[in-house]
Design an enzyme around this catalytic site. Structure first.
Site, PDB file in Angstrom:
ATOM      1  N   TYR A 152     -34.530 -61.421  29.180  1.00  0.00           N
ATOM      2  CA  TYR A 152     -34.335 -62.814  28.738  1.00  0.00           C
ATOM      3  C   TYR A 152     -33.559 -62.830  27.416  1.00  0.00           C
ATOM      4  CZ  TYR A 152     -35.067 -66.990  26.094  1.00  0.00           C
ATOM      5  OH  TYR A 152     -34.828 -68.081  25.286  1.00  0.00           O
ATOM      6  N   LYS A 156     -29.437 -64.071  26.254  1.00  0.00           N
ATOM      7  CA  LYS A 156     -29.011 -64.949  25.150  1.00  0.00           C
ATOM      8  C   LYS A 156     -27.948 -64.248  24.313  1.00  0.00           C
ATOM      9  CE  LYS A 156     -31.463 -68.492  26.152  1.00  0.00           C
ATOM     10  NZ  LYS A 156     -30.767 -69.653  26.718  1.00  0.00           N
ATOM     11  N   TYR A 211     -32.774 -71.243  18.432  1.00  0.00           N
ATOM     12  CA  TYR A 211     -34.062 -71.919  18.186  1.00  0.00           C
ATOM     13  C   TYR A 211     -35.086 -70.910  17.715  1.00  0.00           C
ATOM     14  CZ  TYR A 211     -32.107 -74.835  22.000  1.00  0.00           C
ATOM     15  OH  TYR A 211     -31.303 -75.576  22.822  1.00  0.00           O
ATOM     16  N   ILE A 266     -36.889 -79.049  26.219  1.00  0.00           N
ATOM     17  CA  ILE A 266     -35.989 -79.414  25.110  1.00  0.00           C
ATOM     18  C   ILE A 266     -34.862 -80.305  25.612  1.00  0.00           C
ATOM     19  CG2 ILE A 266     -34.542 -78.485  23.236  1.00  0.00           C
ATOM     20  CD1 ILE A 266     -36.302 -75.879  23.591  1.00  0.00           C
ATOM     21  N   LEU A 319     -26.571 -74.392  39.558  1.00  0.00           N
ATOM     22  CA  LEU A 319     -25.350 -73.942  38.863  1.00  0.00           C
ATOM     23  C   LEU A 319     -24.909 -72.557  39.332  1.00  0.00           C
ATOM     24  CD1 LEU A 319     -26.171 -75.128  35.219  1.00  0.00           C
ATOM     25  CD2 LEU A 319     -24.449 -76.098  36.756  1.00  0.00           C
ATOM     26  N   SER A 358     -31.414 -68.398  20.990  1.00  0.00           N
ATOM     27  CA  SER A 358     -32.793 -68.179  20.542  1.00  0.00           C
ATOM     28  C   SER A 358     -32.847 -67.160  19.422  1.00  0.00           C
ATOM     29  CB  SER A 358     -33.621 -67.680  21.747  1.00  0.00           C
ATOM     30  OG  SER A 358     -34.876 -67.205  21.314  1.00  0.00           O
TER      31      SER A 358
HETATM   32  C1  WQD Z   1     -46.192 -66.943  19.377  1.00  0.00           C
HETATM   33  C2  WQD Z   1     -47.276 -66.113  18.721  1.00  0.00           C
HETATM   34  C3  WQD Z   1     -48.119 -64.299  20.051  1.00  0.00           C
HETATM   35  C4  WQD Z   1     -49.939 -66.755  23.152  1.00  0.00           C
HETATM   36  C5  WQD Z   1     -41.296 -66.721  22.799  1.00  0.00           C
HETATM   37  C6  WQD Z   1     -39.991 -66.180  23.238  1.00  0.00           C
HETATM   38  C7  WQD Z   1     -38.886 -66.914  22.524  1.00  0.00           C
HETATM   39  C8  WQD Z   1     -39.039 -68.387  22.747  1.00  0.00           C
HETATM   40  C9  WQD Z   1     -40.405 -68.865  22.298  1.00  0.00           C
HETATM   41  C10 WQD Z   1     -37.633 -69.149  24.546  1.00  0.00           C
HETATM   42  C11 WQD Z   1     -47.112 -64.621  18.964  1.00  0.00           C
HETATM   43  C12 WQD Z   1     -49.200 -65.337  19.784  1.00  0.00           C
HETATM   44  C13 WQD Z   1     -49.246 -66.357  22.023  1.00  0.00           C
HETATM   45  C14 WQD Z   1     -51.338 -66.504  23.252  1.00  0.00           C
HETATM   46  C15 WQD Z   1     -51.280 -65.481  21.078  1.00  0.00           C
HETATM   47  N1  WQD Z   1     -38.839 -68.720  24.105  1.00  0.00           N
HETATM   48  N2  WQD Z   1     -49.923 -65.743  21.004  1.00  0.00           N
HETATM   49  N3  WQD Z   1     -51.960 -65.877  22.199  1.00  0.00           N
HETATM   50  O1  WQD Z   1     -43.371 -64.834  21.600  1.00  0.00           O
HETATM   51  O2  WQD Z   1     -42.764 -65.976  19.389  1.00  0.00           O
HETATM   52  O3  WQD Z   1     -41.443 -66.479  21.420  1.00  0.00           O
HETATM   53  O4  WQD Z   1     -41.371 -68.102  23.035  1.00  0.00           O
HETATM   54  O5  WQD Z   1     -36.612 -69.266  23.899  1.00  0.00           O
HETATM   55  O6  WQD Z   1     -37.672 -66.465  23.044  1.00  0.00           O
HETATM   56  O7  WQD Z   1     -39.938 -64.835  22.869  1.00  0.00           O
HETATM   57  O8  WQD Z   1     -43.758 -67.325  21.241  1.00  0.00           O
HETATM   58  O9  WQD Z   1     -45.665 -68.794  21.726  1.00  0.00           O
HETATM   59  O10 WQD Z   1     -45.376 -66.678  23.114  1.00  0.00           O
HETATM   60  O11 WQD Z   1     -46.116 -66.509  20.739  1.00  0.00           O
HETATM   61  O12 WQD Z   1     -51.878 -64.911  20.151  1.00  0.00           O
HETATM   62  O13 WQD Z   1     -52.021 -66.842  24.256  1.00  0.00           O
HETATM   63  O14 WQD Z   1     -48.534 -66.468  19.283  1.00  0.00           O
HETATM   64  O15 WQD Z   1     -48.663 -62.996  19.900  1.00  0.00           O
HETATM   65  O16 WQD Z   1     -47.505 -63.954  17.792  1.00  0.00           O
HETATM   66  P1  WQD Z   1     -42.881 -66.035  20.866  1.00  0.00           P
HETATM   67  P2  WQD Z   1     -45.257 -67.362  21.793  1.00  0.00           P
END
Ligand code: WQD
Length: 340
Positions: A150, A154, A178, A12, A59, A125
């Site tokens: 994590y 935040k 985000y 980002i 940092l 987040s």
């Molecule tokens: C999205 C959906 C999974 C992978 C995380 C962090 C959040 C932010 C974004 C930093 C969920 C599903 C995922 C896979 C799947 N990070 N999935 N198979 O968990 O919403 O957020 O990343 O700021 O803080 O928590 O994102 O992309 O991991 O998952 O089915 O191989 O996709 O179960 O429902 P998430 P994600």
């Protein structure tokens, strides 16, 4: 106007540097390259025609931070992305996350508190909400106990900024929460570079599409949603980057109503995992190989943003659709694989 972007070589961060340079800002990047590469500077230059100043600084080294601000006493604003962000890793290595995400924030704020006035944008987040009770999620939804170190960094980070702003008149700050960032710059010069096996859904989908992964595991289809899979608010990274410039200009032009404000950054639309898979199949024309497996520990059922405050107060609205964001992710994946 000189702006410091910490973590500016990251996903980002790099897209935000491009948008800042497009708006005529002079950008200085601090990055320790622990989760990014100096190569990203070439992509930023290719897009915006300008190469930001880059300093490889950790940092966590207080003296280095202090020395940096002595040498760059004309910094008008700071956008702070630099942090560790892998949810799973944070559970295994909590102290690494608390040191890297909290100590560094404190050192930065100490430097900014010494200046007559400073403008600080914090990368937060939607993870702070946990599983919110009501959809869409507004900024005054209760912050729930974090599901991971994590997420906790935040929450704590926002608290530290809020408390510091209360007693530091010259410090103006905005926390941007985000939802799920995805995609890559349309030029395919910069994008997400997950190291190792991607934890996030979209890079795993595009890596499966390009044959780097055998098949996508869908973590559960027995959730109380339209098709049983989890719902998230997937926001295009270029939309997200533009929101940071908008937030910075709000502070530079003194349009903020308090010296600490919070905004949700999402599209306001929820998409299920299966809908994201179908979006990939639409834009790529390829069938995606996936199977349904057990739920992933710690996953929440549903999260998508109420974007009213960002739209009406910040004056920012996401412009791109899920398919457009997915197309950019797919183009990027194919490009980096063709080069490897
Ligand atoms: C999205 C959906 C999974 C992978 C995380 C962090 C959040 C932010 C974004 C930093 C969920 C599903 C995922 C896979 C799947 N990070 N999935 N198979 O968990 O919403 O957020 O990343 O700021 O803080 O928590 O994102 O992309 O991991 O998952 O089915 O191989 O996709 O179960 O429902 P998430 P994600």
């Amino acid at each position: 106007m000189k702006i410091l972007v910490t973590g500016g070589l990251g996903f980002i961060g790099s897209h935000t540097v491009v948008e800042l340079q497009n708006e005529g800002f002079e950008v200085v990047i601090i990055d320790d390259c622990s989760n990014s590469s100096e190569e990203v500077l070439k992509g930023i230059t290719a897009i915006s025609g300008k190469t930001p100043i880059f300093e490889k600084i950790d940092l966590k080294e207080k003296e280095s931070v202090s020395d940096f601000f002595k040498r760059h006493d004309d910094i008008q604003g700071v956008i702070h992305f630099a942090a560790s962000k892998a949810v799973g890793e944070s559970v295994e290595k909590p102290l690494l996350y608390y040191e890297n995400n909290i100590a560094t924030l404190v050192y930065l704020l100490k430097e900014l508190s010494n200046k007559d006035n400073s403008n600080f944008i914090f990368s937060s987040s939607c993870t702070v909400y946990g599983q919110a009770d009501k959809m869409p999620i507004t900024e005054d939804a209760p912050v729930k106990p974090a599901e991971s170190p994590y997420g906790n960094t935040k929450q704590i980070g926002e608290e530290i900024i809020r408390e510091t702003c209360k007693v530091t008149d010259g410090l103006n700050a905005i926390a941007l929460r985000y939802f799920n960032p995805m995609g890559a710059h349309p030029s395919a010069e910069i994008g997400e570079l997950p190291i190792g096996v991607p934890q996030n859904l979209v890079p795993f989908i595009t890596q499966t599409g390009v044959g780097l992964r055998q098949e996508l595991s869908v973590f559960g289809d027995d959730y109380p949603t339209s098709d049983g899979t989890c719902v998230r608010d997937y926001i295009y990274v270029v939309d997200l980057a533009k929101a940071h410039v908008q937030a910075l200009q709000r502070l530079l032009e003194r349009k903020n109503s308090e010296n600490y404000e919070v905004f949700n950054l999402g599209t306001g639309k929820g998409s299920s995992v299966l809908e994201v898979i179908h979006s990939f199949e639409n834009v790529s024309g390829e069938k995606l190989n996936y199977k349904i497996v057990d739920r992933r520990a710690g996953d929440i059922t549903e999260a998508y943003a109420d974007t009213t405050k960002a739209n009406e107060v910040l004056g920012w609205k996401a412009q791109y659709s899920l398919d457009e964001a997915m197309k950019s992710a797919w183009d990027w994946e194919q490009k980096i694989r063709s080069q490897s």
